[in-house]
Design an enzyme around this catalytic site. Structure first.
Site, mmCIF file in Angstrom:
data_model
loop_
_atom_site.group_PDB
_atom_site.id
_atom_site.type_symbol
_atom_site.label_atom_id
_atom_site.label_comp_id
_atom_site.label_asym_id
_atom_site.label_seq_id
_atom_site.Cartn_x
_atom_site.Cartn_y
_atom_site.Cartn_z
ATOM 1 N N HIS A 1 -10.544 -4.554 -3.465
ATOM 2 C CA HIS A 1 -9.203 -4.852 -2.962
ATOM 3 C C HIS A 1 -9.286 -5.242 -1.500
ATOM 4 O O HIS A 1 -10.129 -4.759 -0.758
ATOM 5 C CB HIS A 1 -8.243 -3.666 -3.160
ATOM 6 C CG HIS A 1 -8.699 -2.377 -2.568
ATOM 7 N ND1 HIS A 1 -9.682 -1.591 -3.157
ATOM 8 C CD2 HIS A 1 -8.309 -1.708 -1.466
ATOM 9 C CE1 HIS A 1 -9.869 -0.498 -2.437
ATOM 10 N NE2 HIS A 1 -9.046 -0.547 -1.386
ATOM 11 N N HIS B 1 -7.196 -5.404 2.014
ATOM 12 C CA HIS B 1 -6.047 -4.952 2.788
ATOM 13 C C HIS B 1 -5.576 -6.118 3.655
ATOM 14 O O HIS B 1 -6.390 -6.791 4.278
ATOM 15 C CB HIS B 1 -6.441 -3.803 3.724
ATOM 16 C CG HIS B 1 -6.883 -2.559 3.032
ATOM 17 N ND1 HIS B 1 -6.053 -1.484 2.856
ATOM 18 C CD2 HIS B 1 -8.079 -2.230 2.475
ATOM 19 C CE1 HIS B 1 -6.717 -0.532 2.231
ATOM 20 N NE2 HIS B 1 -7.944 -0.960 1.983
ATOM 21 N N GLN C 1 -14.283 3.036 0.297
ATOM 22 C CA GLN C 1 -13.497 2.405 -0.768
ATOM 23 C C GLN C 1 -12.873 3.527 -1.588
ATOM 24 O O GLN C 1 -13.510 4.109 -2.451
ATOM 25 C CB GLN C 1 -14.392 1.508 -1.631
ATOM 26 C CG GLN C 1 -13.644 0.685 -2.651
ATOM 27 C CD GLN C 1 -14.597 -0.173 -3.483
ATOM 28 O OE1 GLN C 1 -15.792 0.084 -3.566
ATOM 29 N NE2 GLN C 1 -14.041 -1.181 -4.126
ATOM 30 N N ASN D 1 -13.325 -2.908 1.945
ATOM 31 C CA ASN D 1 -14.365 -1.878 1.955
ATOM 32 C C ASN D 1 -15.195 -2.046 0.696
ATOM 33 O O ASN D 1 -14.675 -2.405 -0.358
ATOM 34 C CB ASN D 1 -13.742 -0.482 1.973
ATOM 35 C CG ASN D 1 -13.035 -0.186 3.268
ATOM 36 O OD1 ASN D 1 -13.601 -0.351 4.342
ATOM 37 N ND2 ASN D 1 -11.787 0.237 3.181
ATOM 38 N N ASP E 1 0.857 -1.188 0.000
ATOM 39 C CA ASP E 1 0.000 0.000 0.000
ATOM 40 C C ASP E 1 0.897 1.243 0.000
ATOM 41 O O ASP E 1 1.876 1.300 0.746
ATOM 42 C CB ASP E 1 -0.895 -0.018 1.251
ATOM 43 C CG ASP E 1 -1.987 1.027 1.213
ATOM 44 O OD1 ASP E 1 -1.674 2.222 1.007
ATOM 45 O OD2 ASP E 1 -3.154 0.666 1.424
#
Length: 160
Positions: A112, A114, A106, A101, A45
């Site tokens: 995606h 995490h 989001q 999310n 990230d």
């Protein structure tokens, strides 16, 4: 100095706007990849909560979790589990927070997950609140809510 990507604006469900993650998958934007398959890409990230914070994305554009094709589900789950173990081992974490999310919160309109390394006492306050208790008898409200969810639940794909 590392190139910083700006955050995308909120994008409503069904958006066809530009997608930062599709550009990363295509190699148009840089990312520190940790996994790449035909179906999935995982990378660090760019705004991590802790070092080792990884994002897992499908290589095809899918905006929300409920739109993730079932033929990707096994690959997604397998990669998610492998990433969780690898992130914990590589960072010496006690565990991990796995988070998806869906529309709300989001920041990129591409599903995606995490994978965030966690340590006891790391200071992250993952707060689920304020809590909204049922206004009337909790048992009756919970039963009515559960019944509404059961009624709205679709059968598994390929079954009737």
């Amino acid at each position: 100095m590392a190139e910083r990507r700006s955050r995308q604006q909120h994008t409503p469900r069904g958006s066809t706007g530009p997608c930062v993650f599709c550009r990363i998958v295509a190699g148009e934007l840089p990312a520190h990849e940790v996994l790449r398959t035909d179906a999935l890409v995982a990378f660090l990230d760019s705004h991590p909560l802790f070092p080792g914070h990884v994002l897992l994305v499908p290589t095809v554009h899918v905006q929300t979790h409920d739109a993730l094709p079932l033929d990707l589900a096994l690959d997604w789950l397998d990669a998610s589990q492998r990433l969780q173990r690898a992130v914990e081992q590589a960072t010496g974490a006690d565990g991990a927070l796995l988070l998806v999310n869906n529309v709300v919160s989001q920041s990129v309109p591409h599903v995606h997950q995490h994978v965030i390394p966690r340590r006891r006492g790391d200071g992250l306050r993952f707060w689920l609140g304020p809590r909204r208790p049922y206004a009337d008898d909790a048992r009756a409200a919970a039963t009515a809510t559960a019944a509404a969810i059961r009624a709205a639940l679709s059968p598994p794909a390929g079954r009737t």
